[in-house]
Design an enzyme around this catalytic site. Structure first.
Site, short mmCIF file in Angstrom:
data_model
loop_
_atom_site.label_atom_id
_atom_site.label_comp_id
_atom_site.label_asym_id
_atom_site.label_seq_id
_atom_site.Cartn_x
_atom_site.Cartn_y
_atom_site.Cartn_z
N CYS A 138 33.56 32.11 45.17
CA CYS A 138 32.74 33.26 45.57
C CYS A 138 32.21 33.17 46.99
CB CYS A 138 31.60 33.47 44.58
SG CYS A 138 30.52 32.05 44.34
N ASP B 156 29.87 42.31 44.90
CA ASP B 156 29.99 41.13 44.06
C ASP B 156 31.43 40.64 43.99
OD1 ASP B 156 29.68 39.15 42.21
OD2 ASP B 156 28.86 40.41 40.62
N HIS C 106 32.59 38.37 42.06
CA HIS C 106 32.86 37.72 40.78
C HIS C 106 33.71 38.56 39.83
CE1 HIS C 106 29.29 35.68 42.39
NE2 HIS C 106 29.79 34.61 41.82
#
Length: 497
Positions: free
Chosen positions: A172, A369, A371
């Site tokens: 990430c 994000d 993820h």
């Protein structure tokens, strides 16, 4: 690696809506207004330094035959099911259910939002379910969904000598940094007002930027090449890395591409100067980082591309703003950096879960994000009909600004000399309002950091009233010199070649 406690809003705004459908005047942008505000005397002193200082400007492993063992179908089925849950969209839904994710209610906050230097004003009662092409929220969502979104990928070629064919649960921070640099390239090649077009074919520059961040060794800024470049800073497939090491990794990769790349192609070399802002000449002694004009000048002189008004500059500022939690005194300062026209946002998030923070509203931070797990895609630089939908996100997520990890890195992009001067003035004035705890400061040289000419800590450190009066006189004199300098042709001093 866990996902983030978050609040999200799924906008009804298509990621590819044309920017021509938005009345930007209705947004009430303050960007240009902010650029024209009156400068303080100290900012004037900063401006004069340029006339003399700058002469230029996942793990999917393939076991070896020896490792293969007979596995009962029952266990195999269970393992496969768990893997699908952990790497698929189901994991996201489970996390959102247990972590209390809900739609963000924009109307419950103030009506002012900042997104990488652009200001948006939301009318009372506006929501993402009631879209109006002339509304500030619509314009904000169009801008947000045009930002480059880079996430976990699965199914790419193995990274180096490892057997990792996905970066799920560990990549990430790398993905967050790729988003920040990609946005710098969008600003550089396409401008800050660019929005992802609804119609194909796409802009060649836009598709070319996405190609640079593809998931293969052939792509200059791929996760493969970043891990190779960052080995000296602890980067390896399967391991998490912090913001400082990530910044230094980019520095190493950019330098390697510059020294060994095919400059005639114009793609392997970053078309801007990369400056990792540190605390001193060694960069390891702590303290507030210093944007040093002498260092920026030296780095600009090494740029191989000539620019008539100074070399473009990408600044990365790694920071540690607390121990386990961010010190509350830094939160207002972080929020204000998003009002800078040069803002590229923040690489940061929760401990062990990095995101790309791109905007603020009140005490909330909007972020992209990384993820989300997506299959690998292969975009060719010359394929203007490519499917780029996986590189854009229409879901606006937010988290409390004071809940982010204290270890982070801020990014800024300055297009030319004038833009850099404006950035330094803003940074200096922000440091003055920090009550002795600035995010970073600005100085002419490291030798002058503790002197009375230290731009970042000028006010509040003078010994007495007489010294203050002396500095005030110097500022007034500097302002006069600046006016004289601007009346002359000083652009040649900023040329790289």
């Amino acid at each position: 690696m866990t996902s983030l406690p978050e609040r999200a809003v799924n906008s009804n705004f298509p990621a590819g809506q044309s920017s021509d459908q938005v009345d930007t005047q209705a947004v009430g942008s303050k960007t240009e207004q902010a650029a024209s505000h009156n400068r303080s005397p100290k900012a004037s002193l900063l401006l004069t330094l340029f006339s003399s200082t700058f002469p230029i400007f996942e793990t999917l492993s393939s076991p070896s035959p020896a490792d293969k063992k007979e596995i009962k179908p029952r266990n195999y089925g269970l393992t496969t099911a768990v893997k699908k849950v952990m790497t698929g969209g189901m994991m996201r839904r489970l996390q959102e259910r247990f972590l209390g994710t809900s739609k963000a209610d924009f109307s419950s906050l103030t009506n002012e939002m900042w997104l990488l230097g652009s200001f948006y004003k939301v009318s009372p009662g506006e929501s993402s379910t009631d879209m109006n092409t002339n509304s500030g929220l619509t314009a904000f969502l169009e801008d947000f969904s045009s930002k480059i979104w880079i996430t976990y990928r699965k199914g790419f070629g193995a990274i180096g000598d490892s057997r990792f064919t996905s970066d799920v649960n560990w990549g990430c921070m790398i993905r967050s940094s790729q988003m920040l640099v990609a946005q710098a390239l969008v600003f550089h090649h396409l401008g800050r007002s660019w929005r992802k077009p609804q119609q194909k074919p796409y802009d060649r520059e836009y598709v070319g930027i996405l190609y640079l961040f593809g998931d293969s060794e052939a792509c200059p800024y791929s996760i493969h090449n970043l891990i190779q470049a960052g080995m000296g800073y602890g980067l390896s497939a399967g391991s998490w890395v912090g913001p400082y090491a990530m910044c230094r990794t980019w520095e190493t990769l950019v330098r390697a591409n510059r020294d060994h790349g095919d400059h005639s192609q114009g793609r392997t070399t970053l078309p801007m100067v990369l400056y990792i802002v540190s605390g001193d000449e060694d960069g390891e002694r702590g303290g507030a980082p210093v944007v040093c004009l002498d260092v920026a000048s030296r780095l600009s002189s090494e740029c191989i591309i000539g620019h008539s008004n100074g070399a473009p500059l990408l600044l990365l500022v790694p920071l540690v703003l607390g121990l386990e939690k961010i010190n509350p005194r830094y939160v207002p300062l972080l929020r204000e950096t998003f009002t800078f026209p040069q803002s590229l946002g923040i690489m940061g998030g929760k401990p062990g879960a990095s995101t790309y923070i791109v905007g603020v509203q009140d005490d909330k931070a909007f972020y992209l994000d990384p993820h989300e797990v997506q299959p690998v895609v292969d975009i060719k630089a010359d394929n203007l009909e490519a499917d780029t939908s996986s590189y854009h996100c229409s879901t606006v997520r937010n988290m409390p600004l004071d809940s982010i990890d204290p270890s982070l890195a801020i990014g800024f992009y300055c297009r030319d000399k004038d833009d850099f001067i404006d950035f330094c003035c803003r940074a200096s004035e922000l440091a003055d309002r920090s009550n002795g705890a600035p995010l970073f400061t600005v100085a002419k040289s490291f030798e002058n950091i503790k002197s009375k000419h230290n731009i970042g800590s000028l006010s509040g450190r003078l010994a007495d009233i007489a010294a203050k009066n002396s500095i005030r006189e110097e500022n007034n004199s500097a302002l006069e010199k600046l006016c004289e300098y601007d009346a002359q042709d000083g652009d040649d001093d900023w040329q790289v070649l």
